[in-house]
Design a protein around this motif. Sequence first.
Motif, PDB file in Angstrom:
ATOM      1  N   VAL A 243      34.636  -2.418  32.029  1.00  0.00           N
ATOM      2  CA  VAL A 243      33.295  -2.594  31.452  1.00  0.00           C
ATOM      3  C   VAL A 243      33.395  -3.313  30.104  1.00  0.00           C
ATOM      4  CG1 VAL A 243      31.248  -1.381  30.623  1.00  0.00           C
ATOM      5  CG2 VAL A 243      32.389  -0.595  32.712  1.00  0.00           C
ATOM      6  N   MET A 244      34.384  -2.933  29.306  1.00  0.00           N
ATOM      7  CA  MET A 244      34.573  -3.610  28.009  1.00  0.00           C
ATOM      8  C   MET A 244      34.804  -5.103  28.224  1.00  0.00           C
ATOM      9  SD  MET A 244      37.014  -0.925  25.918  1.00  0.00           S
ATOM     10  CE  MET A 244      37.289  -2.033  24.525  1.00  0.00           C
TER      11      MET A 244
ATOM     12  N   SER B 217      28.097   0.498  31.832  1.00  0.00           N
ATOM     13  CA  SER B 217      27.593  -0.870  31.616  1.00  0.00           C
ATOM     14  C   SER B 217      26.241  -0.832  30.916  1.00  0.00           C
ATOM     15  CB  SER B 217      27.425  -1.598  32.949  1.00  0.00           C
ATOM     16  OG  SER B 217      28.681  -1.921  33.453  1.00  0.00           O
TER      17      SER B 217
ATOM     18  N   ALA C   4      34.030  -6.990  30.726  1.00  0.00           N
ATOM     19  CA  ALA C   4      32.831  -7.667  31.236  1.00  0.00           C
ATOM     20  C   ALA C   4      31.836  -7.934  30.104  1.00  0.00           C
ATOM     21  CB  ALA C   4      32.182  -6.823  32.330  1.00  0.00           C
ATOM     22  N   HIS C   5      31.867  -7.085  29.086  1.00  0.00           N
ATOM     23  CA  HIS C   5      30.926  -7.257  27.970  1.00  0.00           C
ATOM     24  C   HIS C   5      31.595  -7.891  26.746  1.00  0.00           C
ATOM     25  CE1 HIS C   5      28.790  -4.484  30.606  1.00  0.00           C
ATOM     26  NE2 HIS C   5      27.706  -5.008  30.086  1.00  0.00           N
ATOM     27  N   GLU C   6      32.795  -8.403  26.964  1.00  0.00           N
ATOM     28  CA  GLU C   6      33.537  -9.116  25.916  1.00  0.00           C
ATOM     29  C   GLU C   6      33.763  -8.296  24.662  1.00  0.00           C
ATOM     30  OE1 GLU C   6      32.066 -13.089  25.520  1.00  0.00           O
ATOM     31  OE2 GLU C   6      32.481 -13.495  27.629  1.00  0.00           O
TER      32      GLU C   6
ATOM     33  N   PHE D 156      26.746  -0.346  27.275  1.00  0.00           N
ATOM     34  CA  PHE D 156      27.199  -1.574  26.606  1.00  0.00           C
ATOM     35  C   PHE D 156      26.062  -2.588  26.484  1.00  0.00           C
ATOM     36  CE2 PHE D 156      31.732  -1.679  25.588  1.00  0.00           C
ATOM     37  CZ  PHE D 156      32.126  -0.446  26.078  1.00  0.00           C
ATOM     38  N   GLU D 157      25.207  -2.651  27.507  1.00  0.00           N
ATOM     39  CA  GLU D 157      24.093  -3.603  27.421  1.00  0.00           C
ATOM     40  C   GLU D 157      23.110  -3.198  26.336  1.00  0.00           C
ATOM     41  OE1 GLU D 157      23.174  -4.021  31.638  1.00  0.00           O
ATOM     42  OE2 GLU D 157      25.199  -4.861  31.586  1.00  0.00           O
TER      43      GLU D 157
ATOM     44  N   GLN E 136      25.462  -3.090  22.278  1.00  0.00           N
ATOM     45  CA  GLN E 136      26.126  -4.228  21.594  1.00  0.00           C
ATOM     46  C   GLN E 136      27.184  -3.758  20.583  1.00  0.00           C
ATOM     47  OE1 GLN E 136      25.044  -7.519  22.436  1.00  0.00           O
ATOM     48  NE2 GLN E 136      23.931  -6.389  23.993  1.00  0.00           N
TER      49      GLN E 136
END
Length: 339
Positions: free
Chosen positions: A110-111, A66, A113-115, A69-70, A73
């Motif tokens: 995780v993907m 996560s 959740a991060h669209e 990903f944060e 981007q």
Amino acid sequence: MKILVTGGSGYIGSHTSLALLEAGHDVVVVDNLTNSTKTSLDRVQELAGRRLAFHQVDLLDEKGMSAVFEQEQVDAVIHFAGLKAVGESVDKPLYYYHNNVGGTISLLRVMDAHEVRTMVFSSSATVYGASEEVPLIEKMPLDAVNPYGRTKEQIEDILSDVGAADPRWNVALLRYFNPVGAHPSGRIGEDPTGTPNNLLPFVAQVAVGRREKVMVFGNDYPTPDGTGIRDYIHVVDLAAGHLAALEYLARHGGVHRWNLGTGDGSSVLEVLAAFSAAAGHDVPYEFAPRRPGDAAVSYADPSSALADLGWSATRTLDEMCEDHWRWQKDNPQGYASGA
Ligand code: NAD
Ligand code: WQD
């Protein structure tokens, strides 16, 4: 685009990361380095003349993923990370299901959740099992015959279910045949840990003097020279297939399956002859009993990838052996050779 490449320091991941950088994409690699070293990525950056981002994280670490990903981007994921040794998967099935299937589920959560809902996945011709019908076509039933293969089949099922439940997902399931060869620079290539399981790295280690001789598993198959036939594909062609799949997914939703192979088969003896020619000396070999679970003949029907992606493999078996040999000759101990 900014692409997250899981397993990006491995064999196919490093070649694909280079192709992505060369095509102008930004690359973020995640790898836990269980079966690779970061040196491959140093060399990828040196060849591309551009930087990439690297995070040493395990896919099963959802918090760590996560955070990546944060921070990064990304627009899409190419998912190579996984364990791939068939024999080891028979001995340690839980390790394989946990790492490959569990790791993919964590990554997908995780993907989501991060669209980020675009994924190109490394599947394998192994999902067709010991099918006696050739060429292998995407619509054939799947019937993997070992735990490794079943992790690939299960991940294909999971991705198909995820895509069916939510049309925002764009997924490519790429079924690779037998990836071999190396970047023509000789700077990156396959660097197996321990005794190689696959034919080409074994032949290369014999040719360079690290091993005495190749054991040819079976010379009584119903093939012209009695040895097994496979569809070897140059890793640089394979890398290009991933870029073509990504471009396709930018324009099409849904879940898609493509074979990535040449459509041609070569026997073990043909590979030995081509490699001997590339190395400039004979590679010694001896016939041995068949290896359990091996099909006599396996090659792709790659026509869907050509029709949909405009992609086809162009490099010959001779080029595969020449490039594989250059890498092995220049790096006799793989990346541990240094420089
Ligand atoms: P590789 O072992 O060189 O690369 C895989 C990478 O994934 C390694 O760098 C490893 O450290 C990493 N990894 C494994 N588990 C991880 C985890 N839980 N978290 C983070 N990183 C992890 O293998 P490769 O030959 O480059 O294969 C790439 C993919 O293609 C694999 O999924 C493999 O199953 C698939 N595939 C390979 C072949 C082949 O013959 N090489 C054929 C068909 C499919
Ligand atoms: C090729 C041919 C062997 C080694 C495996 C996995 C498959 C996929 C690709 C990941 C066969 C013969 C081999 C040796 C030999 N990997 N051989 N002596 O078995 O087609 O596929 O790698 O997804 O899942 O099963 O590839 O390179 O092991 O074998 O004679 O020392 O070479 O019998 O005919 P295979 P391979």
